[in-house]
Design a protein around this motif. Sequence first.
Motif, short mmCIF file in Angstrom:
data_model
loop_
_atom_site.label_atom_id
_atom_site.label_comp_id
_atom_site.label_asym_id
_atom_site.label_seq_id
_atom_site.Cartn_x
_atom_site.Cartn_y
_atom_site.Cartn_z
N GLY A 22 38.56 24.80 55.16
CA GLY A 22 38.18 26.15 54.97
C GLY A 22 38.16 27.14 56.18
N GLN A 23 38.95 26.71 57.45
CA GLN A 23 39.01 27.51 58.59
C GLN A 23 40.33 27.44 59.14
N ILE A 24 40.38 28.40 59.85
CA ILE A 24 41.85 28.60 60.58
C ILE A 24 41.52 28.61 62.11
N VAL A 25 42.02 27.93 62.88
CA VAL A 25 41.65 27.79 64.59
C VAL A 25 42.89 28.45 65.30
N LEU A 26 42.57 29.39 66.01
CA LEU A 26 43.89 30.13 66.95
C LEU A 26 43.34 29.81 68.23
N SER A 27 44.40 29.34 69.05
CA SER A 27 44.14 29.47 70.48
C SER A 27 44.69 30.63 71.27
N SER A 28 44.10 30.90 72.27
CA SER A 28 44.59 32.04 73.05
C SER A 28 45.80 31.79 73.41
N ILE A 29 46.69 32.85 73.51
CA ILE A 29 48.30 32.81 74.00
C ILE A 29 48.35 33.53 75.32
N ALA A 30 47.42 33.97 75.87
CA ALA A 30 47.58 34.52 77.39
C ALA A 30 45.96 35.04 77.61
N THR A 31 45.69 34.83 79.04
CA THR A 31 44.44 35.14 79.57
C THR A 31 44.65 35.64 80.95
N PHE A 67 45.19 37.06 71.79
CA PHE A 67 45.46 36.10 70.46
C PHE A 67 46.49 36.58 69.67
N ASP A 68 47.34 35.57 68.91
CA ASP A 68 48.29 35.87 67.75
C ASP A 68 47.48 35.75 66.61
N ILE A 69 47.46 36.80 66.05
CA ILE A 69 46.64 36.67 64.78
C ILE A 69 47.64 36.75 63.35
N SER A 70 48.84 36.59 63.56
CA SER A 70 49.89 36.99 62.68
C SER A 70 49.74 35.93 61.26
N SER A 71 49.05 34.88 61.68
CA SER A 71 48.98 33.82 60.43
C SER A 71 47.99 34.02 59.65
N ARG A 157 44.09 43.33 61.37
CA ARG A 157 45.13 42.50 60.68
C ARG A 157 45.21 43.16 59.34
N SER A 158 44.39 43.77 58.87
CA SER A 158 44.72 44.67 57.62
C SER A 158 45.69 46.19 57.75
N GLU A 159 45.49 46.59 59.19
CA GLU A 159 46.21 47.60 59.66
C GLU A 159 47.76 46.99 60.02
N GLY A 160 47.79 45.84 60.11
CA GLY A 160 49.35 45.19 60.45
C GLY A 160 49.42 44.67 61.81
N ALA A 161 48.44 44.71 62.64
CA ALA A 161 48.29 44.11 63.82
C ALA A 161 48.85 42.67 64.03
N THR A 162 49.45 42.13 64.80
CA THR A 162 49.76 40.76 64.92
C THR A 162 49.26 40.08 66.04
N GLU A 163 48.69 40.69 67.15
CA GLU A 163 47.66 40.24 68.13
C GLU A 163 46.58 41.12 68.27
N LEU A 164 45.48 40.50 68.95
CA LEU A 164 44.34 40.83 69.37
C LEU A 164 43.93 40.62 70.88
N ALA A 165 43.50 41.53 71.63
CA ALA A 165 42.90 41.44 72.77
C ALA A 165 41.54 41.55 73.12
N PHE A 166 40.77 40.92 73.79
CA PHE A 166 39.26 41.10 74.09
C PHE A 166 39.20 41.13 75.70
N ARG A 167 37.98 41.82 75.98
CA ARG A 167 37.81 42.09 77.35
C ARG A 167 36.34 41.57 77.44
N PHE A 168 35.99 41.02 78.70
CA PHE A 168 34.91 40.34 78.86
C PHE A 168 34.15 41.07 80.14
#
Length: 184
Positions: A22-31, A67-71, A157-168
């Motif tokens: 019951g989980q999906i694991v996504l690795s970052s695609i760029a940092t 991250f790529d969240i398209s899946s 994702r509901s808005e159609g985004a296929t990528e997410l970016a985070f800032r620390f």
Amino acid sequence: MKRVPRILIVCLVVLCPYLLNGQIVLSSIATAEASSKNPDLTDQLEADLMVRLSEGDTASYEAFVLFDISSIDAELVTRATLITPGGQHNPDGVTMADPYWIDMYGCNTTEWPDTFTWNTTREMHKGSLLASENIQGFSYTYTFSGDSVTNWLKAKRSEGATELAFRFHARDIHPYDIWIAGTW
């Protein structure tokens, strides 16, 4: 700037026959990281990402992760958690700062500048605070999670985004930085 990914998003989802546990694991695609000390230079090193708020913002660092969240099917997600290794970069004999809060923001854009510098990342500052974590030691695993993270991921994702970016971003001024997502 591309680096070897070491940050994960784990999405707990409504159980489906095709998903393991019951989980999906996504690795970052760029940092990438940006430094106020060298505001026009791009970090060329494939190492850890530094985060620090310095006195007068003269030697501050911020880290960015993509991250790529398209899946992901947003309707199935029940919880989203960002997981990263991290720790304080204090010299030997220096007591660890406690607390050392790092805030994670959702970036309103995933358009990474061609040259990733302090000066070119200002547009990525427009975003909401999603989660915080107290980085308490030298080398541990930290989780940034909560309803804000889950709801933001689902909404994007509901808005159609296929990528997410985070800032620390470090919340308070400290003499030493912290590291996240080392690539060694």
